[in-house]
Design a protein around this motif. Structure first.
Motif, PDB file in Angstrom:
ATOM      1  N   LEU A 158       0.826  -1.203   0.000  1.00 28.16           N
ATOM      2  CA  LEU A 158       0.000   0.000   0.000  1.00 28.16           C
ATOM      3  C   LEU A 158       0.862   1.255   0.000  1.00 28.16           C
ATOM      4  CD1 LEU A 158      -2.738   1.375   0.093  1.00 28.16           C
ATOM      5  CD2 LEU A 158      -2.703   1.104   2.582  1.00 28.16           C
ATOM      6  N   ALA A 159       1.881   1.274   0.836  1.00 26.17           N
ATOM      7  CA  ALA A 159       2.753   2.450   0.914  1.00 26.17           C
ATOM      8  C   ALA A 159       3.463   2.706  -0.412  1.00 26.17           C
ATOM      9  CB  ALA A 159       3.768   2.281   2.032  1.00 26.17           C
ATOM     10  N   SER A 160       3.912   1.650  -1.077  1.00 24.02           N
ATOM     11  CA  SER A 160       4.604   1.853  -2.350  1.00 24.02           C
ATOM     12  C   SER A 160       3.628   2.287  -3.445  1.00 24.02           C
ATOM     13  CB  SER A 160       5.381   0.609  -2.771  1.00 24.02           C
ATOM     14  OG  SER A 160       4.514  -0.468  -3.012  1.00 24.02           O
ATOM     15  N   ALA A 161       2.399   1.786  -3.409  1.00 21.84           N
ATOM     16  CA  ALA A 161       1.397   2.226  -4.394  1.00 21.84           C
ATOM     17  C   ALA A 161       1.060   3.696  -4.198  1.00 21.84           C
ATOM     18  CB  ALA A 161       0.136   1.371  -4.281  1.00 21.84           C
ATOM     19  N   ILE A 162       0.959   4.112  -2.956  1.00 26.73           N
ATOM     20  CA  ILE A 162       0.687   5.527  -2.670  1.00 26.73           C
ATOM     21  C   ILE A 162       1.863   6.394  -3.105  1.00 26.73           C
ATOM     22  CG2 ILE A 162       0.357   7.173  -0.786  1.00 26.73           C
ATOM     23  CD1 ILE A 162      -1.380   5.009   0.566  1.00 26.73           C
ATOM     24  N   ALA A 163       3.077   5.916  -2.865  1.00 26.15           N
ATOM     25  CA  ALA A 163       4.265   6.668  -3.299  1.00 26.15           C
ATOM     26  C   ALA A 163       4.296   6.803  -4.819  1.00 26.15           C
ATOM     27  CB  ALA A 163       5.532   5.981  -2.803  1.00 26.15           C
ATOM     28  N   PHE A 164       3.943   5.732  -5.525  1.00 29.45           N
ATOM     29  CA  PHE A 164       3.905   5.776  -6.986  1.00 29.45           C
ATOM     30  C   PHE A 164       2.853   6.786  -7.458  1.00 29.45           C
ATOM     31  CE2 PHE A 164       2.591   4.390 -11.198  1.00 29.45           C
ATOM     32  CZ  PHE A 164       3.806   4.201 -11.827  1.00 29.45           C
ATOM     33  N   ALA A 165       1.679   6.736  -6.854  1.00 24.15           N
ATOM     34  CA  ALA A 165       0.604   7.666  -7.235  1.00 24.15           C
ATOM     35  C   ALA A 165       1.015   9.107  -6.953  1.00 24.15           C
ATOM     36  CB  ALA A 165      -0.681   7.318  -6.489  1.00 24.15           C
ATOM     37  N   ARG A 166       1.677   9.337  -5.858  1.00 24.30           N
ATOM     38  CA  ARG A 166       2.128  10.693  -5.516  1.00 24.30           C
ATOM     39  C   ARG A 166       3.144  11.185  -6.545  1.00 24.30           C
ATOM     40  NH1 ARG A 166       4.032   9.864  -0.491  1.00 24.30           N
ATOM     41  NH2 ARG A 166       1.964  10.188   0.385  1.00 24.30           N
ATOM     42  N   GLY A 189       4.044  -3.001 -10.992  1.00 20.30           N
ATOM     43  CA  GLY A 189       3.998  -4.157 -10.116  1.00 20.30           C
ATOM     44  C   GLY A 189       2.905  -4.148  -9.076  1.00 20.30           C
ATOM     45  N   HIS A 190       1.964  -3.226  -9.163  1.00 19.59           N
ATOM     46  CA  HIS A 190       0.889  -3.147  -8.182  1.00 19.59           C
ATOM     47  C   HIS A 190      -0.293  -4.016  -8.607  1.00 19.59           C
ATOM     48  CE1 HIS A 190       3.069  -0.075  -6.102  1.00 19.59           C
ATOM     49  NE2 HIS A 190       3.212   0.579  -7.235  1.00 19.59           N
ATOM     50  N   ALA A 191      -1.037  -4.483  -7.631  1.00 19.36           N
ATOM     51  CA  ALA A 191      -2.204  -5.325  -7.886  1.00 19.36           C
ATOM     52  C   ALA A 191      -3.274  -4.509  -8.626  1.00 19.36           C
ATOM     53  CB  ALA A 191      -2.768  -5.847  -6.580  1.00 19.36           C
ATOM     54  N   PRO A 192      -3.948  -5.123  -9.585  1.00 24.31           N
ATOM     55  CA  PRO A 192      -4.966  -4.388 -10.355  1.00 24.31           C
ATOM     56  C   PRO A 192      -6.064  -3.772  -9.484  1.00 24.31           C
ATOM     57  CG  PRO A 192      -4.444  -6.442 -11.448  1.00 24.31           C
ATOM     58  CD  PRO A 192      -3.736  -6.467 -10.130  1.00 24.31           C
ATOM     59  N   GLY A 193      -6.512  -4.464  -8.458  1.00 26.07           N
ATOM     60  CA  GLY A 193      -7.556  -3.921  -7.590  1.00 26.07           C
ATOM     61  C   GLY A 193      -7.105  -2.678  -6.847  1.00 26.07           C
ATOM     62  N   LEU A 194      -5.890  -2.705  -6.347  1.00 21.77           N
ATOM     63  CA  LEU A 194      -5.336  -1.551  -5.648  1.00 21.77           C
ATOM     64  C   LEU A 194      -5.129  -0.399  -6.612  1.00 21.77           C
ATOM     65  CD1 LEU A 194      -4.156  -0.278  -3.090  1.00 21.77           C
ATOM     66  CD2 LEU A 194      -1.981  -1.376  -3.651  1.00 21.77           C
ATOM     67  N   ALA A 195      -4.614  -0.692  -7.792  1.00 26.47           N
ATOM     68  CA  ALA A 195      -4.408   0.351  -8.806  1.00 26.47           C
ATOM     69  C   ALA A 195      -5.740   1.009  -9.172  1.00 26.47           C
ATOM     70  CB  ALA A 195      -3.747  -0.243 -10.049  1.00 26.47           C
TER      71      ALA A 195
END
Length: 117
Positions: free
Chosen positions: A56-64, A92-98
């Motif tokens: 979750l933290a890495s997905a948020i960092a990517f989005a930021r 590399g993020h899960a499709p649902g999270l993305a």
């Protein structure tokens, strides 16, 4: 060199995985990079829980970094959302999270919204 402690694959893998997570890359991408770097399967498997915990933290960092979803200046239209989602999946993020992050409105707090899900 390995016997003397100058070369430590586990330490290298931890360092590489941490750096990639901070850059916003997901678990799948991190595992691929470790395999490509020649890290033994047992060392990579030992890091898998830590890598997954940072998802979750890495997905948020990517989005930021990419100004996606809650970090965008304005709401994205459907074609742009599809491109952003594809970028997150390639990272590399899960499709649902993305999908959840991409569909957030600018200004939403992803940590509280995704933490409840």
């Amino acid at each position: 060199m390995a016997e003397l402690g100058y070369v430590d694959d586990r330490l290298y893998a931890e360092s590489k995985a941490g750096a990639m997570a901070r850059r916003g890359l997901g678990a799948r991408r991190v595992r691929e990079a470790l395999r490509f770097a020649g890290v033994e399967e047992e060392d990579a498997a030992a890091l898998a829980p830590a890598i997954a915990a940072e998802g979750l933290a890495s997905a948020i960092a990517f989005a930021r970094r990419r100004r996606i979803g809650p970090y965008a200046r304005e709401a994205a239209d459907r074609p742009l959302q599809e491109k952003q989602m594809a970028a997150m999946i390639r990272a590399g993020h899960a499709p649902g999270l993305a999908r959840a992050i991409v569909r957030m409105a600018p200004g939403d707090d992803p940590e509280t919204m995704l933490g409840e899900a």
